[in-house]
Write an enzyme that holds these catalytic residues in place. Sequence first.
Site, PDB file in Angstrom:
ATOM      1  N   ASP A   2       0.859  -1.192   0.000  1.00 22.41           N
ATOM      2  CA  ASP A   2       0.000   0.000   0.000  1.00 22.41           C
ATOM      3  C   ASP A   2       0.894   1.240   0.000  1.00 22.41           C
ATOM      4  O   ASP A   2       1.735   1.407   0.882  1.00 22.41           O
ATOM      5  CB  ASP A   2      -0.874  -0.036   1.265  1.00 22.41           C
ATOM      6  N   ASP A  15      -3.308   2.145  -5.659  1.00 24.40           N
ATOM      7  CA  ASP A  15      -2.086   2.153  -4.831  1.00 24.40           C
ATOM      8  C   ASP A  15      -1.934   0.917  -3.944  1.00 24.40           C
ATOM      9  O   ASP A  15      -1.077   0.908  -3.072  1.00 24.40           O
ATOM     10  CB  ASP A  15      -2.034   3.425  -3.975  1.00 24.40           C
ATOM     11  N   GLU A  16      -2.758  -0.075  -4.158  1.00 28.24           N
ATOM     12  CA  GLU A  16      -2.817  -1.160  -3.181  1.00 28.24           C
ATOM     13  C   GLU A  16      -3.003  -2.501  -3.903  1.00 28.24           C
ATOM     14  O   GLU A  16      -3.829  -2.596  -4.814  1.00 28.24           O
ATOM     15  CB  GLU A  16      -4.037  -0.886  -2.305  1.00 28.24           C
TER      16      GLU A  16
HETATM   17  N1  DCP Z   1      -8.890   7.792  -1.782  1.00 31.85           N
HETATM   18  C1  DCP Z   1     -10.003   8.554  -2.086  1.00 31.85           C
HETATM   19  N2  DCP Z   1     -11.062   8.609  -1.202  1.00 31.85           N
HETATM   20  C2  DCP Z   1     -11.037   7.899  -0.056  1.00 31.85           C
HETATM   21  C3  DCP Z   1      -9.922   7.115   0.266  1.00 31.85           C
HETATM   22  C4  DCP Z   1      -8.852   7.087  -0.632  1.00 31.85           C
HETATM   23  O1  DCP Z   1     -10.032   9.196  -3.141  1.00 31.85           O
HETATM   24  N3  DCP Z   1     -12.079   7.960   0.783  1.00 31.85           N
HETATM   25  C5  DCP Z   1      -7.738   7.793  -2.706  1.00 31.85           C
HETATM   26  C6  DCP Z   1      -6.683   8.766  -2.272  1.00 31.85           C
HETATM   27  C7  DCP Z   1      -5.584   7.950  -1.679  1.00 31.85           C
HETATM   28  C8  DCP Z   1      -5.717   6.649  -2.433  1.00 31.85           C
HETATM   29  O2  DCP Z   1      -7.095   6.519  -2.751  1.00 31.85           O
HETATM   30  O3  DCP Z   1      -4.303   8.546  -1.849  1.00 31.85           O
HETATM   31  C9  DCP Z   1      -5.243   5.451  -1.643  1.00 31.85           C
HETATM   32  O4  DCP Z   1      -6.022   5.259  -0.480  1.00 31.85           O
HETATM   33  P1  DCP Z   1      -5.418   4.782   0.894  1.00 31.85           P
HETATM   34  O5  DCP Z   1      -6.558   4.409   1.751  1.00 31.85           O
HETATM   35  O6  DCP Z   1      -4.339   3.782   0.654  1.00 31.85           O
HETATM   36  O7  DCP Z   1      -4.788   6.107   1.528  1.00 31.85           O
HETATM   37  P2  DCP Z   1      -3.413   6.812   1.276  1.00 31.85           P
HETATM   38  O8  DCP Z   1      -2.543   6.034   0.344  1.00 31.85           O
HETATM   39  O9  DCP Z   1      -3.669   8.217   0.853  1.00 31.85           O
HETATM   40  O10 DCP Z   1      -2.778   6.852   2.722  1.00 31.85           O
HETATM   41  P3  DCP Z   1      -2.104   5.681   3.574  1.00 31.85           P
HETATM   42  O11 DCP Z   1      -0.691   6.098   3.779  1.00 31.85           O
HETATM   43  O12 DCP Z   1      -2.873   5.642   4.849  1.00 31.85           O
HETATM   44  O13 DCP Z   1      -2.235   4.423   2.759  1.00 31.85           O
HETATM   45 MG    MG Z   2      -2.225   3.992   0.581  1.00 29.35          MG
END
Ligand code: DCP
Ligand code: MG
Length: 366
Positions: free
Chosen positions: A18, A113-114
């Site tokens: 992730d 991203d995952e």
């Molecule tokens: N995303 C979105 N709306 C949400 C959750 C996520 O548009 N409610 C998008 C933005 C994030 C991406 O998906 O950058 C990936 O989600 P993650 O839950 O993996 O969150 P992040 O990568 O941003 O943070 P983390 O470091 O906690 O993984």
């Molecule tokens: Mg993420």
Amino acid sequence: MTINESQKPIQRKIIHLDMDAFYASVEQRDNPDLQGKPVVVGGNPSSRGVVATASYEARVFGIRSAMSCYQAQQLCPQAVFVRPRFEAYRAVSQQIHQIMFHLTDIIEPLSLDEAYLDVSNNCNPKFQQSATLMAKWLQTEIFNQTHLTASAGVSFNKMLAKIASDIHKPNGITIITPEQAPVFIANLPIEHFHGIGKATAKRLHQMNVRNGGDLRNIPIETLIDNFGKRGKFYHDIAHARDNREVKSQRKHKSIGSETTFEKDLTDESMLLTQIYTQNAAAYRALKKKNKQAYTIILKIKYSNFTQITRSHTLHTPFTDEQSAHYWLNKLFADVPKKLPIRLVGVTYSGLSEQTEQQLNQLGLFE
Ligand code: DCP
Ligand code: MG
């Protein structure tokens, strides 16, 4: 990389990868003015936009995904709000998938991203069959190629790998071994289990169930009485049981060709000729679909119907049919030849679209 599919491992090795603060990290990488600042990617704070994600600097102020941008601005007035650039995120996503393909082609993306990776069959001596070494390599390679950080969870099933990847964010790796799993789960608050939502957590709290240990002590019948079919799932996860496979989108993940001989063969030069013929057919099929491949797989089936595969992954895609001969030769040399062989096959995997630029280079747009 060498894969031997005939020797199925007893226990799976799963990596959940992730990216850290994904959209925000890409924005900070591409715009030095944003580095070190609280950045919110999402809608407009003066309209009804929501937060897609926030940089770690912004999270300190309590800003979270799905919150309204208005609220985010109240929490952190100096935050910089930027609009998402999905093309940039998709490009990074493709890059990280190409890196993952060096480890395995059993990849299940959950979002840009995952992804889950099943690396049980990776026999590359460099990794000594250690999923932890593979996860470290993945992290380093992703950073070298994208200048972005990722976190990884390594475990023997999907549930634990996913929980693990969150534990040492950002830029962390967490391993949960079968030996560690019972204690880890016993101490895990039930709201941290994926698949237990807020409402269920509340009901479990009312039953005095606060963590995995408490959940494990509830008889399965009681869980089924209270939660129906989900009760069995809750019982399973409390016991670290999760047999879900990593579901790769195999549809376009590989293209190959194979042939079964009328009479089993032992002559090595005849076999190699047959392998080259299958390679020619596989490569033609690959080009017909405008794909390029990073991995070549040789499949051999013996007279007793046992089968093995050997594979190799390149850093740059195969450029022509002949360039695969060298690797097929090497892979074939590696194959035991005690029994006559009834089938040979060649498959290309680790596929991506051939880019317009490459098509131009091939003169297809002239
Ligand atoms: N995303 C979105 N709306 C949400 C959750 C996520 O548009 N409610 C998008 C933005 C994030 C991406 O998906 O950058 C990936 O989600 P993650 O839950 O993996 O969150 P992040 O990568 O941003 O943070 P983390 O470091 O906690 O993984
Ligand atoms: Mg993420």
